[in-house]
Design a protein around this motif. Sequence first.
Motif, PDB file in Angstrom:
ATOM      1  N   CYS A  38       0.828  -1.210   0.000  1.00  0.00           N
ATOM      2  CA  CYS A  38       0.000   0.000   0.000  1.00  0.00           C
ATOM      3  C   CYS A  38       0.858   1.255   0.000  1.00  0.00           C
ATOM      4  O   CYS A  38       1.915   1.292   0.639  1.00  0.00           O
ATOM      5  CB  CYS A  38      -0.882   0.036   1.247  1.00  0.00           C
ATOM      6  N   ALA A  39       0.383   2.275  -0.675  1.00  0.00           N
ATOM      7  CA  ALA A  39       0.993   3.602  -0.631  1.00  0.00           C
ATOM      8  C   ALA A  39      -0.056   4.528  -0.029  1.00  0.00           C
ATOM      9  O   ALA A  39      -1.187   4.607  -0.528  1.00  0.00           O
ATOM     10  CB  ALA A  39       1.391   4.062  -2.021  1.00  0.00           C
ATOM     11  N   SER A  40       0.314   5.212   1.038  1.00  0.00           N
ATOM     12  CA  SER A  40      -0.625   6.103   1.712  1.00  0.00           C
ATOM     13  C   SER A  40       0.054   7.431   2.013  1.00  0.00           C
ATOM     14  O   SER A  40       1.280   7.527   2.047  1.00  0.00           O
ATOM     15  CB  SER A  40      -1.135   5.466   3.009  1.00  0.00           C
ATOM     16  N   VAL A  41      -0.788   8.440   2.256  1.00  0.00           N
ATOM     17  CA  VAL A  41      -0.283   9.769   2.570  1.00  0.00           C
ATOM     18  C   VAL A  41      -0.824  10.158   3.939  1.00  0.00           C
ATOM     19  O   VAL A  41      -2.029  10.101   4.180  1.00  0.00           O
ATOM     20  CB  VAL A  41      -0.728  10.802   1.505  1.00  0.00           C
ATOM     21  N   ALA A  42       0.099  10.540   4.832  1.00  0.00           N
ATOM     22  CA  ALA A  42      -0.285  10.977   6.172  1.00  0.00           C
ATOM     23  C   ALA A  42      -0.692  12.448   6.120  1.00  0.00           C
ATOM     24  O   ALA A  42      -0.420  13.144   5.134  1.00  0.00           O
ATOM     25  CB  ALA A  42       0.873  10.772   7.142  1.00  0.00           C
ATOM     26  N   LYS A  43      -1.317  12.932   7.181  1.00  0.00           N
ATOM     27  CA  LYS A  43      -1.793  14.319   7.216  1.00  0.00           C
ATOM     28  C   LYS A  43      -0.658  15.316   7.012  1.00  0.00           C
ATOM     29  O   LYS A  43      -0.850  16.362   6.441  1.00  0.00           O
ATOM     30  CB  LYS A  43      -2.518  14.595   8.523  1.00  0.00           C
ATOM     31  N   GLY A  44       0.527  14.993   7.474  1.00  0.00           N
ATOM     32  CA  GLY A  44       1.675  15.879   7.302  1.00  0.00           C
ATOM     33  C   GLY A  44       2.313  15.740   5.935  1.00  0.00           C
ATOM     34  O   GLY A  44       3.438  16.163   5.732  1.00  0.00           O
ATOM     35  N   GLN A  45       1.614  15.133   4.984  1.00  0.00           N
ATOM     36  CA  GLN A  45       2.066  14.910   3.614  1.00  0.00           C
ATOM     37  C   GLN A  45       3.219  13.916   3.516  1.00  0.00           C
ATOM     38  O   GLN A  45       3.901  13.843   2.503  1.00  0.00           O
ATOM     39  CB  GLN A  45       2.436  16.234   2.930  1.00  0.00           C
ATOM     40  N   GLU A  46       3.478  13.162   4.560  1.00  0.00           N
ATOM     41  CA  GLU A  46       4.493  12.102   4.537  1.00  0.00           C
ATOM     42  C   GLU A  46       3.908  10.904   3.799  1.00  0.00           C
ATOM     43  O   GLU A  46       2.803  10.471   4.080  1.00  0.00           O
ATOM     44  CB  GLU A  46       4.840  11.695   5.973  1.00  0.00           C
ATOM     45  N   VAL A  47       4.651  10.371   2.833  1.00  0.00           N
ATOM     46  CA  VAL A  47       4.177   9.233   2.055  1.00  0.00           C
ATOM     47  C   VAL A  47       4.768   7.956   2.631  1.00  0.00           C
ATOM     48  O   VAL A  47       5.978   7.855   2.831  1.00  0.00           O
ATOM     49  CB  VAL A  47       4.556   9.377   0.559  1.00  0.00           C
ATOM     50  N   LEU A  48       3.899   6.999   2.902  1.00  0.00           N
ATOM     51  CA  LEU A  48       4.300   5.733   3.503  1.00  0.00           C
ATOM     52  C   LEU A  48       4.002   4.578   2.561  1.00  0.00           C
ATOM     53  O   LEU A  48       2.984   4.578   1.863  1.00  0.00           O
ATOM     54  CB  LEU A  48       3.546   5.523   4.812  1.00  0.00           C
ATOM     55  N   ILE A  49       4.883   3.597   2.568  1.00  0.00           N
ATOM     56  CA  ILE A  49       4.669   2.360   1.826  1.00  0.00           C
ATOM     57  C   ILE A  49       4.564   1.261   2.871  1.00  0.00           C
ATOM     58  O   ILE A  49       5.470   1.104   3.695  1.00  0.00           O
ATOM     59  CB  ILE A  49       5.836   2.082   0.862  1.00  0.00           C
ATOM     60  N   SER A  50       3.470   0.524   2.845  1.00  0.00           N
ATOM     61  CA  SER A  50       3.213  -0.481   3.876  1.00  0.00           C
ATOM     62  C   SER A  50       2.936  -1.838   3.268  1.00  0.00           C
ATOM     63  O   SER A  50       2.269  -1.936   2.236  1.00  0.00           O
ATOM     64  CB  SER A  50       1.992  -0.093   4.723  1.00  0.00           C
ATOM     65  N   LEU A  51       3.417  -2.868   3.938  1.00  0.00           N
ATOM     66  CA  LEU A  51       3.035  -4.232   3.610  1.00  0.00           C
ATOM     67  C   LEU A  51       1.981  -4.621   4.625  1.00  0.00           C
ATOM     68  O   LEU A  51       2.232  -4.630   5.833  1.00  0.00           O
ATOM     69  CB  LEU A  51       4.241  -5.180   3.675  1.00  0.00           C
ATOM     70  N   VAL A  52       0.778  -4.903   4.137  1.00  0.00           N
ATOM     71  CA  VAL A  52      -0.370  -5.149   5.005  1.00  0.00           C
ATOM     72  C   VAL A  52      -0.824  -6.593   4.863  1.00  0.00           C
ATOM     73  O   VAL A  52      -1.018  -7.088   3.752  1.00  0.00           O
ATOM     74  CB  VAL A  52      -1.529  -4.188   4.650  1.00  0.00           C
ATOM     75  N   LYS A  53      -1.004  -7.236   6.008  1.00  0.00           N
ATOM     76  CA  LYS A  53      -1.520  -8.603   6.050  1.00  0.00           C
ATOM     77  C   LYS A  53      -3.040  -8.529   6.228  1.00  0.00           C
ATOM     78  O   LYS A  53      -3.545  -7.769   7.052  1.00  0.00           O
ATOM     79  CB  LYS A  53      -0.892  -9.359   7.218  1.00  0.00           C
ATOM     80  N   HIS A  54      -3.758  -9.317   5.440  1.00  0.00           N
ATOM     81  CA  HIS A  54      -5.213  -9.348   5.481  1.00  0.00           C
ATOM     82  C   HIS A  54      -5.644 -10.716   6.005  1.00  0.00           C
ATOM     83  O   HIS A  54      -5.184 -11.741   5.512  1.00  0.00           O
ATOM     84  CB  HIS A  54      -5.760  -9.119   4.069  1.00  0.00           C
ATOM     85  N   TYR A  55      -6.485 -10.711   7.024  1.00  0.00           N
ATOM     86  CA  TYR A  55      -6.978 -11.987   7.547  1.00  0.00           C
ATOM     87  C   TYR A  55      -8.384 -11.798   8.100  1.00  0.00           C
ATOM     88  O   TYR A  55      -8.864 -10.678   8.251  1.00  0.00           O
ATOM     89  CB  TYR A  55      -6.037 -12.533   8.624  1.00  0.00           C
ATOM     90  N   ARG A  56      -9.021 -12.915   8.353  1.00  0.00           N
ATOM     91  CA  ARG A  56     -10.374 -12.893   8.908  1.00  0.00           C
ATOM     92  C   ARG A  56     -10.324 -13.357  10.358  1.00  0.00           C
ATOM     93  O   ARG A  56      -9.698 -14.352  10.676  1.00  0.00           O
ATOM     94  CB  ARG A  56     -11.296 -13.814   8.117  1.00  0.00           C
ATOM     95  N   ALA A  57     -11.050 -12.643  11.187  1.00  0.00           N
ATOM     96  CA  ALA A  57     -11.253 -13.038  12.572  1.00  0.00           C
ATOM     97  C   ALA A  57     -12.769 -13.174  12.737  1.00  0.00           C
ATOM     98  O   ALA A  57     -13.484 -12.180  12.668  1.00  0.00           O
ATOM     99  CB  ALA A  57     -10.685 -12.008  13.524  1.00  0.00           C
ATOM    100  N   CYS A  58     -13.226 -14.400  12.881  1.00  0.00           N
ATOM    101  CA  CYS A  58     -14.660 -14.710  12.849  1.00  0.00           C
ATOM    102  C   CYS A  58     -15.210 -14.250  11.503  1.00  0.00           C
ATOM    103  O   CYS A  58     -14.746 -14.694  10.480  1.00  0.00           O
ATOM    104  CB  CYS A  58     -15.383 -14.082  14.025  1.00  0.00           C
ATOM    105  N   LEU A  59     -16.132 -13.335  11.496  1.00  0.00           N
ATOM    106  CA  LEU A  59     -16.690 -12.847  10.238  1.00  0.00           C
ATOM    107  C   LEU A  59     -16.160 -11.459   9.875  1.00  0.00           C
ATOM    108  O   LEU A  59     -16.598 -10.855   8.904  1.00  0.00           O
ATOM    109  CB  LEU A  59     -18.217 -12.804  10.312  1.00  0.00           C
ATOM    110  N   ASP A  60     -15.211 -10.968  10.654  1.00  0.00           N
ATOM    111  CA  ASP A  60     -14.684  -9.624  10.457  1.00  0.00           C
ATOM    112  C   ASP A  60     -13.375  -9.649   9.674  1.00  0.00           C
ATOM    113  O   ASP A  60     -12.515 -10.486   9.921  1.00  0.00           O
ATOM    114  CB  ASP A  60     -14.460  -8.967  11.826  1.00  0.00           C
ATOM    115  N   GLU A  61     -13.244  -8.719   8.723  1.00  0.00           N
ATOM    116  CA  GLU A  61     -11.999  -8.558   7.964  1.00  0.00           C
ATOM    117  C   GLU A  61     -11.036  -7.729   8.805  1.00  0.00           C
ATOM    118  O   GLU A  61     -11.413  -6.681   9.329  1.00  0.00           O
ATOM    119  CB  GLU A  61     -12.268  -7.848   6.628  1.00  0.00           C
TER     120      GLU A  61
END
Length: 171
Positions: A38-61
Amino acid sequence: MSSLLKEDMEKKLFKPKGQTLYEFIETKSKSKERFYLCASVAKGQEVLISLVKHYRACLDERYEVVEMWFLKELKFIDGKEPDTDNPHFDMMFEEVCNVEAYSCASKYAFARSLIKLNTLHTKRDIKVLNFDSSYIEDGVIWSSNNGDCLVLMRICFYASNLLCLSLCPIP
């Protein structure tokens, strides 16, 4: 599907941290778990690159940041083999981060988004290696995030013109 996923990920993971999700791609992993770059922009205009793990807990993402880097620390992005349909690429920070996108198109989309975010927020030189420049450089057709759709529309337009011309009787 991807817009719903983006909306959910942004709502649950990025907005609470004061960030806006700009772009994400699914990556391949050897495990059955799903990961997104993921590429995201913080409020201070700092750009972050994140590796995000996606999983399910019960029925919730659920989403969890596994690793994070700052765009300003990115030294280069290497597409590995520009002449082949290769979804692998490297990002060099302090160490090399090897990524395998789900497709070559998503690899290029992510690279274009990093270049655009760099131009808008960081304004420093990032070396872009081993990418086909016609798909990376900011041209008329690639100036929007929908560049891939525009190319497809142009191809369909030309194909339909050829079909019409082939059906017309020659006098």
